[in-house]
Structure formats: structure tokens, C-alpha cells
Design an enzyme around this catalytic site. Structure first.
Site, PDB file in Angstrom:
ATOM      1  N   THR A  47      72.742   8.882  27.302  1.00 24.32           N
ATOM      2  CA  THR A  47      73.143   8.268  28.571  1.00 24.32           C
ATOM      3  C   THR A  47      73.576   6.815  28.350  1.00 24.32           C
ATOM      4  O   THR A  47      72.886   6.042  27.702  1.00 24.32           O
ATOM      5  CB  THR A  47      71.994   8.339  29.589  1.00 24.32           C
ATOM      6  OG1 THR A  47      71.728   9.723  29.872  1.00 24.32           O
ATOM      7  CG2 THR A  47      72.348   7.627  30.883  1.00 24.32           C
ATOM      8  N   GLY A  73      63.611   5.433  27.779  1.00 24.74           N
ATOM      9  CA  GLY A  73      64.014   4.417  28.758  1.00 24.74           C
ATOM     10  C   GLY A  73      65.499   4.089  28.690  1.00 24.74           C
ATOM     11  O   GLY A  73      65.911   2.950  28.931  1.00 24.74           O
ATOM     12  N   CYS A 131      67.017   9.501  36.425  1.00 25.92           N
ATOM     13  CA  CYS A 131      66.406   8.183  36.169  1.00 25.92           C
ATOM     14  C   CYS A 131      65.950   7.583  37.500  1.00 25.92           C
ATOM     15  O   CYS A 131      66.294   8.087  38.568  1.00 25.92           O
ATOM     16  CB  CYS A 131      67.404   7.296  35.445  1.00 25.92           C
ATOM     17  SG  CYS A 131      68.987   7.259  36.273  1.00 25.92           S
ATOM     18  N   THR A 192      63.956  16.685  31.562  1.00 26.52           N
ATOM     19  CA  THR A 192      62.548  16.840  31.152  1.00 26.52           C
ATOM     20  C   THR A 192      61.610  16.910  32.367  1.00 26.52           C
ATOM     21  O   THR A 192      61.996  16.555  33.480  1.00 26.52           O
ATOM     22  CB  THR A 192      62.125  15.649  30.284  1.00 26.52           C
ATOM     23  OG1 THR A 192      62.434  14.455  31.003  1.00 26.52           O
ATOM     24  CG2 THR A 192      62.821  15.645  28.948  1.00 26.52           C
ATOM     25  N   GLY A 264      68.260  20.080  22.960  1.00 25.65           N
ATOM     26  CA  GLY A 264      67.749  18.750  22.636  1.00 25.65           C
ATOM     27  C   GLY A 264      66.700  18.752  21.549  1.00 25.65           C
ATOM     28  O   GLY A 264      66.998  18.519  20.368  1.00 25.65           O
TER      29      GLY A 264
HETATM   30  C1  LIG Z   1      64.110  11.763  22.840  1.00 31.25           C
HETATM   31  C2  LIG Z   1      64.817  12.247  24.070  1.00 31.25           C
HETATM   32  C3  LIG Z   1      65.744  11.440  24.709  1.00 31.25           C
HETATM   33  C4  LIG Z   1      66.419  11.886  25.851  1.00 31.25           C
HETATM   34  N1  LIG Z   1      67.335  11.082  26.453  1.00 31.25           N
HETATM   35  C5  LIG Z   1      68.062  11.553  27.514  1.00 31.25           C
HETATM   36  C6  LIG Z   1      69.108  10.779  28.069  1.00 31.25           C
HETATM   37  O1  LIG Z   1      69.445   9.682  27.609  1.00 31.25           O
HETATM   38  N2  LIG Z   1      69.770  11.303  29.142  1.00 31.25           N
HETATM   39  C7  LIG Z   1      69.483  12.541  29.668  1.00 31.25           C
HETATM   40  O2  LIG Z   1      70.123  12.978  30.640  1.00 31.25           O
HETATM   41  N3  LIG Z   1      68.493  13.297  29.133  1.00 31.25           N
HETATM   42  C8  LIG Z   1      67.794  12.827  28.070  1.00 31.25           C
HETATM   43  N4  LIG Z   1      66.832  13.609  27.503  1.00 31.25           N
HETATM   44  C9  LIG Z   1      66.584  14.967  28.048  1.00 31.25           C
HETATM   45  C10 LIG Z   1      67.373  16.034  27.267  1.00 31.25           C
HETATM   46  O3  LIG Z   1      68.768  15.834  27.365  1.00 31.25           O
HETATM   47  C11 LIG Z   1      67.028  17.436  27.787  1.00 31.25           C
HETATM   48  O4  LIG Z   1      67.405  17.528  29.141  1.00 31.25           O
HETATM   49  C12 LIG Z   1      65.543  17.745  27.668  1.00 31.25           C
HETATM   50  O5  LIG Z   1      65.019  17.227  26.470  1.00 31.25           O
HETATM   51  C13 LIG Z   1      65.252  19.254  27.739  1.00 31.25           C
HETATM   52  O6  LIG Z   1      65.901  19.939  26.695  1.00 31.25           O
HETATM   53  P1  LIG Z   1      65.145  20.340  25.314  1.00 31.25           P
HETATM   54  O7  LIG Z   1      63.872  21.022  25.670  1.00 31.25           O
HETATM   55  O8  LIG Z   1      66.140  21.192  24.591  1.00 31.25           O
HETATM   56  O9  LIG Z   1      64.885  19.050  24.581  1.00 31.25           O
HETATM   57  C14 LIG Z   1      66.138  13.172  26.361  1.00 31.25           C
HETATM   58  C15 LIG Z   1      65.194  13.992  25.714  1.00 31.25           C
HETATM   59  C16 LIG Z   1      64.545  13.546  24.580  1.00 31.25           C
HETATM   60  C17 LIG Z   1      63.564  14.463  23.896  1.00 31.25           C
END
Ligand SMILES: Cc1cc2nc3c(=O)[nH]c(=O)nc-3n(C[C@H](O)[C@H](O)[C@H](O)COP(=O)(O)O)c2cc1C
Length: 301
Positions: A47, A73, A131, A192, A264
Site C-alpha cells: 500500500t 503500519g 486502515c 487480515t 500473502g
Molecule cells: C506483513 C504483511 C503486510 C501487509 N501489508 C498490507 C498492505 O500494505 N496493504 C494491504 O491491503 N494488505 C496488507 N496485508 C494483508 C495482505 O495483503 C492479505 O490481505 C492478508 O495477509 C491475507 O492474505 P494471506 O493469508 O494470504 O496472507 C499485509 C499482510 C502481511 C502479512
């Protein structure tokens, strides 16, 4: 027989449905030495915000059973720096690039989107609506604000706008419908889940911000439910996200109604998992003699 894995998502052509999930793959080009990035369906960047952000203090990550917690964050270099070298390098890969953006009010989102709009090589914008807003609530729990962001960004950009929703919503399908009515071209479900872990040696929370977002295998059934519910109500395509670790998981999301998936935590474990997921999807289709992946979207019986 080779199955056709290509997907047309809101006018964007993905060669296969597997995308990187925002924030888990850097800006998107840094892992070029680890995997052939061109094999991915597309990249969703971390993001980006109007101004650079330092993110939260350490510790920002904690492992939990079946997944992980994070509180990064939204650390990022800001949109003006992003449109320089990072965007140039992303364009060179030659696959669709979706830029994730966030802010705490509609003006933040719109200003960032307007800057991106004057650059070539961006296929879509993903609005991270998970957010906190100015009142410190999750943006998409504030429906008037969500609508203003979608309408404002849609007016400001030439490319499709995808709304990424938080699962912290009572009726996610109804929200998906409202988002569609506001003009979104697609939806990502979900981000998440709010969570917390405590270190019993120190009695302290494992994350600097006490609570964070949970991701990984443990959230998959909840995210699939969101996709399934939203698919019954909306016509715009859905990117399924949350706990996809294998090709089987990706197929499950597509059967529930996702047209594409974003991965992710599995890619944090190993970037090679992304390629394995694509290969596994292909093998599953071959085994089932399904010629075209579009045939499985929403096909749960
Ligand atoms: C370390 C980390 C950083 C993340 N940063 C963002 C972000 O910047 N923007 C966003 O929309 N989601 C962010 N997410 C959420 C992921 O894009 C995703 O929606 C979430 O982790 C669920 O997918 P997963 O179970 O495959 O990880 C982040 C997740 C993790 C683990």
C-alpha cells in the site's frame, strides 16, 4: 491437454489468476532473483500513501498457530517516490500491475490516485479500505466515507478501481453490494483479521501496537465464506484473499466465487510458493479435465 488459466478481471487480462497480496511482496520487483515474476498473473504492490510513512515500531510480526500477526503500519516511500524507480521497474516485468493505495480521509486517496493517473503502466488501483480513518475506525466500516472514496477515485482515474474490504464487518455481502453501487469495478475479500498474542514469559503483547492483523492458513475458511456471500450479491468480479497456501486453496476460493486470488503469507514463507500454486492449479484442472479456469468460478454445488 493444457488448460486455459487466463482471466479477464474488470477489463484486465491476467495470464493466470494468481496475484501477490498487497504488502507481502514489497513494491513487487525486489524478488526478481528468486522467481520468474513474469509467470505471475499480476502484482499488487504494497500500500502506497500520499506522504511517506515510517510504519509502526518493532516488533511488527509474530507467529501464531496456523498463521501470523502483523502490524507493519503501512510503511512506504509515498506516492511521489513510488512513481519513480519502483514503478519503472514494475513496468519492465510486463504483467498487470495493481497499485494499492490508502489514506485516512477521501482526499488522501483521491490525491494519491490523481498522481498515479498521470503515469503509464498501471492496470488498476486497489483501495485498501482496512486502515483507520480520522476517527480511528476501519475505513470500510464508515459507509459514507467508503462511498466518497470510491466515487472520488473513480472520477480521478482512467483505470479500474478495486475495493479491498476488511472482514471486520457484520454483513460483508451487503457492504460488497454498496461498494458495487458506488462504482467499484472489483472487490478484494479480505484483508487480515484483528488479533492479539501475548508472550507468557514477559507477560507482554507480542506486537508493539498490542493488536495486529492475522493472516495465513488459519483465516482461509472465514475468507472463503466472505467470498461466497459476496458472490451471491454482486456482479463485479472478486479477488479472493486470505490463507491461500496451495493450489487447492486457490481453487476453493474460485469455486466460492473468486475470479482471481491474491497470496500473502505463503509468499512470505517462500516466494516460490506463488509459482507452485500456479502449477498446482494447472494440474488440478488437468486432472478434472477442465479446459478453461473460468468454468470453476462460483461453481460450488
Ligand atoms: C506483513 C504483511 C503486510 C501487509 N501489508 C498490507 C498492505 O500494505 N496493504 C494491504 O491491503 N494488505 C496488507 N496485508 C494483508 C495482505 O495483503 C492479505 O490481505 C492478508 O495477509 C491475507 O492474505 P494471506 O493469508 O494470504 O496472507 C499485509 C499482510 C502481511 C502479512
Amino acid at each position: 491437454m493444457k488448460s486455459d488459466l487466463s482471466i479477464n478481471f474488470a477489463g484486465i487480462k491476467f495470464n493466470n489468476p494468481v496475484l501477490t497480496a498487497s504488502g507481502t511482496f514489497g513494491y513487487g520487483y525486489e524478488l526478481a532473483d528468486l522467481i520468474p515474476l513474469k509467470k505471475l498473473g499480476g502484482i499488487i504492490t504494497k500500500t502506497i500513501t500520499r506522504q511517506p510513512k515510517e510504519g509502526n515500531p518493532q516488533p511488527r510480526i509474530a507467529e501464531v498457530c496456523g498463521g501470523m500477526l502483523n502490524t507493519i503500519g503501512l510503511q512506504n516511500i509515498g506516492v511521489e517516490a513510488f512513481v519513480g524507480e519502483p514503478l519503472e521497474k514494475l513496468k519492465e516485468i510486463g504483467i498487470p500491475i495493481i497499485v494499492s493505495i490508502a489514506g485516512s480521509c477521501d482526499k488522501d486517496y483521491i490525491d494519491t490516485a490523481k498522481i498515479l493517473n498521470s503515469y503509464k503502466g498501471i492496470s488498476a488501483i486497489e483501495l485498501n479500505l482496512s486502515c483507520p480513518n480520522l476517527k480511528k475506525q476501519v475505513v470500510c466500516s464508515d459507509l459514507p466515507l467508503t462511498r466518497d472514496i470510491i466515487k472520488g477515485v473513480k472520477k480521478s482515474v482512467k483505470f479500474p478501481v478495486i475495493a479491498k474490504l476488511s472482514p471486520l464487518i457484520t454483513d460483508i455481502a451487503e457492504l460488497a453490494l454498496q461498494v458495487e453501487k458506488a462504482g467499484a469495478d472489483g472487490i478484494t475479500l479480505t484483508n487480515t483479521y484483528p488479533a492479539m498474542a501475548i508472550d507468557i514469559k514477559t507477560f507482554k503483547p507480542k506486537l508493539s501496537t498490542v493488536k495486529g492483523g492475522m493472516s495465513g492458513a488459519c483465516i482461509k475458511p472465514m475468507s472463503i465464506r466472505s467470498v461466497y456471500d459476496a458472490y451471491q450479491k454482486v456482479k463485479i468480479p472478486i479477488i479472493g484473499c486470505g490463507g491461500i497456501m496451495t493450489g487447492e486453496d486457490a481453487v476453493e476460493f474460485m469455486l466460492a466465487g473468486a475470479s482471481a486470488v491474491s497470496v500473502g503469507t505463503a509468499s512470505l514463507l517462500s516466494a516460490k510458493n506463488l509459482i507452485k500454486i500456479i502449477d498446482d492449479i494447472e494440474n488440478i484442472l488437468k486432472e478434472k479435465k477442465i479446459k478453461n479456469i473460468k468454468e470453476i468460478i462460483g461453481r460450488v454445488l
